[in-house]
Scaffold this motif. Sequence first.
Motif, PDB file in Angstrom:
ATOM      1  N   SER A 228       0.819  -1.207   0.000  1.00  0.00           N
ATOM      2  CA  SER A 228       0.000   0.000   0.000  1.00  0.00           C
ATOM      3  C   SER A 228       0.856   1.262   0.000  1.00  0.00           C
ATOM      4  O   SER A 228       0.616   2.193  -0.784  1.00  0.00           O
ATOM      5  CB  SER A 228      -0.928  -0.004   1.212  1.00  0.00           C
ATOM      6  OG  SER A 228      -1.692   1.175   1.268  1.00  0.00           O
ATOM      7  N   TYR A 229       1.855   1.319   0.886  1.00  0.00           N
ATOM      8  CA  TYR A 229       2.742   2.494   0.917  1.00  0.00           C
ATOM      9  C   TYR A 229       3.498   2.646  -0.403  1.00  0.00           C
ATOM     10  O   TYR A 229       3.626   3.751  -0.940  1.00  0.00           O
ATOM     11  CB  TYR A 229       3.734   2.383   2.076  1.00  0.00           C
ATOM     12  CG  TYR A 229       3.132   2.656   3.435  1.00  0.00           C
ATOM     13  CD1 TYR A 229       2.589   3.891   3.742  1.00  0.00           C
ATOM     14  CD2 TYR A 229       3.109   1.668   4.422  1.00  0.00           C
ATOM     15  CE1 TYR A 229       2.032   4.144   4.990  1.00  0.00           C
ATOM     16  CE2 TYR A 229       2.548   1.903   5.666  1.00  0.00           C
ATOM     17  CZ  TYR A 229       2.020   3.147   5.944  1.00  0.00           C
ATOM     18  OH  TYR A 229       1.458   3.397   7.177  1.00  0.00           O
ATOM     19  N   SER A 230       4.000   1.553  -0.917  1.00  0.00           N
ATOM     20  CA  SER A 230       4.736   1.605  -2.185  1.00  0.00           C
ATOM     21  C   SER A 230       3.838   2.067  -3.321  1.00  0.00           C
ATOM     22  O   SER A 230       4.253   2.858  -4.177  1.00  0.00           O
ATOM     23  CB  SER A 230       5.329   0.231  -2.514  1.00  0.00           C
ATOM     24  OG  SER A 230       6.305  -0.151  -1.565  1.00  0.00           O
TER      25      SER A 230
ATOM     26  N   TYR B  18      -2.396  -2.210  -6.261  1.00  0.00           N
ATOM     27  CA  TYR B  18      -2.341  -2.244  -4.800  1.00  0.00           C
ATOM     28  C   TYR B  18      -3.028  -1.080  -4.098  1.00  0.00           C
ATOM     29  O   TYR B  18      -3.189  -1.125  -2.873  1.00  0.00           O
ATOM     30  CB  TYR B  18      -0.881  -2.312  -4.343  1.00  0.00           C
ATOM     31  CG  TYR B  18      -0.217  -3.624  -4.701  1.00  0.00           C
ATOM     32  CD1 TYR B  18      -0.627  -4.816  -4.109  1.00  0.00           C
ATOM     33  CD2 TYR B  18       0.812  -3.668  -5.646  1.00  0.00           C
ATOM     34  CE1 TYR B  18      -0.022  -6.011  -4.442  1.00  0.00           C
ATOM     35  CE2 TYR B  18       1.423  -4.878  -5.977  1.00  0.00           C
ATOM     36  CZ  TYR B  18       1.005  -6.043  -5.374  1.00  0.00           C
ATOM     37  OH  TYR B  18       1.600  -7.239  -5.704  1.00  0.00           O
ATOM     38  N   LEU B  19      -3.423  -0.033  -4.808  1.00  0.00           N
ATOM     39  CA  LEU B  19      -4.146   1.042  -4.135  1.00  0.00           C
ATOM     40  C   LEU B  19      -5.547   0.581  -3.761  1.00  0.00           C
ATOM     41  O   LEU B  19      -6.135  -0.268  -4.433  1.00  0.00           O
ATOM     42  CB  LEU B  19      -4.225   2.279  -5.032  1.00  0.00           C
ATOM     43  CG  LEU B  19      -2.956   3.132  -5.128  1.00  0.00           C
ATOM     44  CD1 LEU B  19      -3.110   4.224  -6.190  1.00  0.00           C
ATOM     45  CD2 LEU B  19      -2.603   3.756  -3.773  1.00  0.00           C
ATOM     46  N   PRO B  20      -6.138   1.156  -2.719  1.00  0.00           N
ATOM     47  CA  PRO B  20      -7.487   0.745  -2.303  1.00  0.00           C
ATOM     48  C   PRO B  20      -8.547   1.316  -3.236  1.00  0.00           C
ATOM     49  O   PRO B  20      -8.300   2.276  -3.976  1.00  0.00           O
ATOM     50  CB  PRO B  20      -7.612   1.347  -0.907  1.00  0.00           C
ATOM     51  CG  PRO B  20      -6.742   2.570  -0.956  1.00  0.00           C
ATOM     52  CD  PRO B  20      -5.567   2.186  -1.821  1.00  0.00           C
TER      53      PRO B  20
ATOM     54  N   PRO C  92      -9.252  11.820   2.953  1.00  0.00           N
ATOM     55  CA  PRO C  92      -9.397  12.758   1.842  1.00  0.00           C
ATOM     56  C   PRO C  92      -8.039  13.154   1.265  1.00  0.00           C
ATOM     57  O   PRO C  92      -7.101  13.458   1.998  1.00  0.00           O
ATOM     58  CB  PRO C  92     -10.096  13.964   2.488  1.00  0.00           C
ATOM     59  CG  PRO C  92     -10.824  13.386   3.649  1.00  0.00           C
ATOM     60  CD  PRO C  92      -9.954  12.283   4.170  1.00  0.00           C
ATOM     61  N   GLY C  93      -7.935  13.107  -0.054  1.00  0.00           N
ATOM     62  CA  GLY C  93      -6.686  13.488  -0.701  1.00  0.00           C
ATOM     63  C   GLY C  93      -5.716  12.359  -0.937  1.00  0.00           C
ATOM     64  O   GLY C  93      -4.632  12.585  -1.489  1.00  0.00           O
ATOM     65  N   ARG C  94      -6.072  11.139  -0.528  1.00  0.00           N
ATOM     66  CA  ARG C  94      -5.192   9.999  -0.785  1.00  0.00           C
ATOM     67  C   ARG C  94      -5.660   9.282  -2.058  1.00  0.00           C
ATOM     68  O   ARG C  94      -6.861   9.183  -2.315  1.00  0.00           O
ATOM     69  CB  ARG C  94      -5.190   9.011   0.381  1.00  0.00           C
ATOM     70  CG  ARG C  94      -4.932   9.615   1.754  1.00  0.00           C
ATOM     71  CD  ARG C  94      -3.725  10.539   1.822  1.00  0.00           C
ATOM     72  NE  ARG C  94      -2.460   9.868   1.900  1.00  0.00           N
ATOM     73  CZ  ARG C  94      -1.685   9.822   2.994  1.00  0.00           C
ATOM     74  NH1 ARG C  94      -2.088  10.388   4.112  1.00  0.00           N
ATOM     75  NH2 ARG C  94      -0.515   9.209   2.956  1.00  0.00           N
ATOM     76  N   PRO C  95      -4.737   8.778  -2.861  1.00  0.00           N
ATOM     77  CA  PRO C  95      -5.126   8.174  -4.142  1.00  0.00           C
ATOM     78  C   PRO C  95      -5.797   6.819  -3.976  1.00  0.00           C
ATOM     79  O   PRO C  95      -5.576   6.112  -2.989  1.00  0.00           O
ATOM     80  CB  PRO C  95      -3.790   8.031  -4.876  1.00  0.00           C
ATOM     81  CG  PRO C  95      -2.766   7.916  -3.783  1.00  0.00           C
ATOM     82  CD  PRO C  95      -3.279   8.791  -2.672  1.00  0.00           C
TER      83      PRO C  95
END
Length: 487
Positions: free
Chosen positions: A138-140, A196-198, A204-207
């Motif tokens: 997730s972080y990557s 891997y992104l959700p 708010p503001g996270r991809p």
Amino acid sequence: MKTLTNYRLLNPKLLIAGFLAIGGIVSSCDSLLEEKPKTIVTENFYQSKSDFDAATNAIYFPLRMVRSEQVAILSAHTDWGYGRGSRAQYNDFQGFNPTNINAAAERWSGFYEGIRNANIVIEKAPLSEELTEDEMNSYSAEAKFLRALTYFDLVRNWGGVPLRTDQNIAQKDVPKSTPEEVYAFILADLADAELYLPTGASAPGRPTQWAAKTLLADVYLQLEEYGMAKMKAQEVLDAGEFRLVPIASVDDIRNKIFGAALVTSSEEIFSFKFTRQTGQGNGLPWILNHPSTGLYNFGGAYAHYGDATNPFHKEWEEGDLRKGLWQLVDFGLGDSTIVNGKYAEPQAVDNTGAGNDIPVYRYPELLLIFAEASARVDGLTEENLEALNQVRRRAFGLDPGTVSDKDYVLEELTSENFLDLILQEKAYETQFEGKRWLDLKRTGRAEEFLMKNKGITIAEKHYLWPIPLEELNFNEAMSPSDQNPGY
């Protein structure tokens, strides 16, 4: 962090302020991270989830700071926008003066600071002994999304650039890559980000996966891989996660889509977030507004403006609420001068302290990306025409999903003039979002529209910005021959 998480339910903008502040704190370690990234004691840092929260937040800080200026400059490059004072150099298309060459170098540095911080997360996450595999991925993925977005900004404005990655993070000297190599790198990053992104933003503001697919659609559109662009846009449309915000007035645009107190909306796919706080606010509303309009409580610099006699504005259909964002203000350049009030902010804390977010991708743009890609693959169809008509209906305050007398009609169009309508609709919809100039370059129509609407020709060197002299002088893998033409 627990306090912030709990407080989010009461005041989401303050949660964002906390998230941005963390980015600022980490950014203050710039010299250490920039000079010797590997000197940080890896066994004590880049291990826990909180370490990676801080490191990931640090990617956003420089990218947010450069965004408002980037949008302003790209807007002056258009066939509808003008810059005042030294910023006039951006719209006469004959090259930059020394002031603006230095400003371009500052934007370059901001982009690469964000890339460097992303590289650190991507390098360190797999080495952590505390993260789960899902957390590491997730972080990557988030870092790769932001890195890809930033390289997309760089390659479209500077052409070939050095590819600084997690694999060469310790190297000072990195050669200039070709645009093709940069795009291949962007696509590789986005493949991981998409995987891997959700599907829902963690804050708010996270991809999200949808943001990655939207960026992929835009990249494929740039590369003229229209089948892939259509497919990625279609995947987002089919998900049903987004919808156009209904509007009935100009104020609805200002408040419900771009409002300073707005946390998110049904059409936000990805935005850079700001809050009413010194050092964490948005400077674009101050750059654009004029004191006489009362839309910004610190007046405004009115550094960018329009002209009501420009054919772009004259040919804009009356009744389109987006046109109403422009107001006549004569500040010494003539009584046809207009300023844009898209970003209103009555409670900013200072000249750069506005709470308005800067959109990177919104649902109406996705609809238009789909419409264009689909038309280039399939020709004019009911489906891609409906995508365009939804954006147009909303602009006139109508229900986006209901057939109206404002609709374009299939039988009255050809594929060629349909593409013209999409290009123009996108220009109306995304003013001061940094899109028009890049679209004109991408479609090979910049010279045509700049002559039609401004009556000027474009110097060849103005299609790309100059690579900073510091990069050429201190990066020993590059030389003066790597400079872009005309500089």
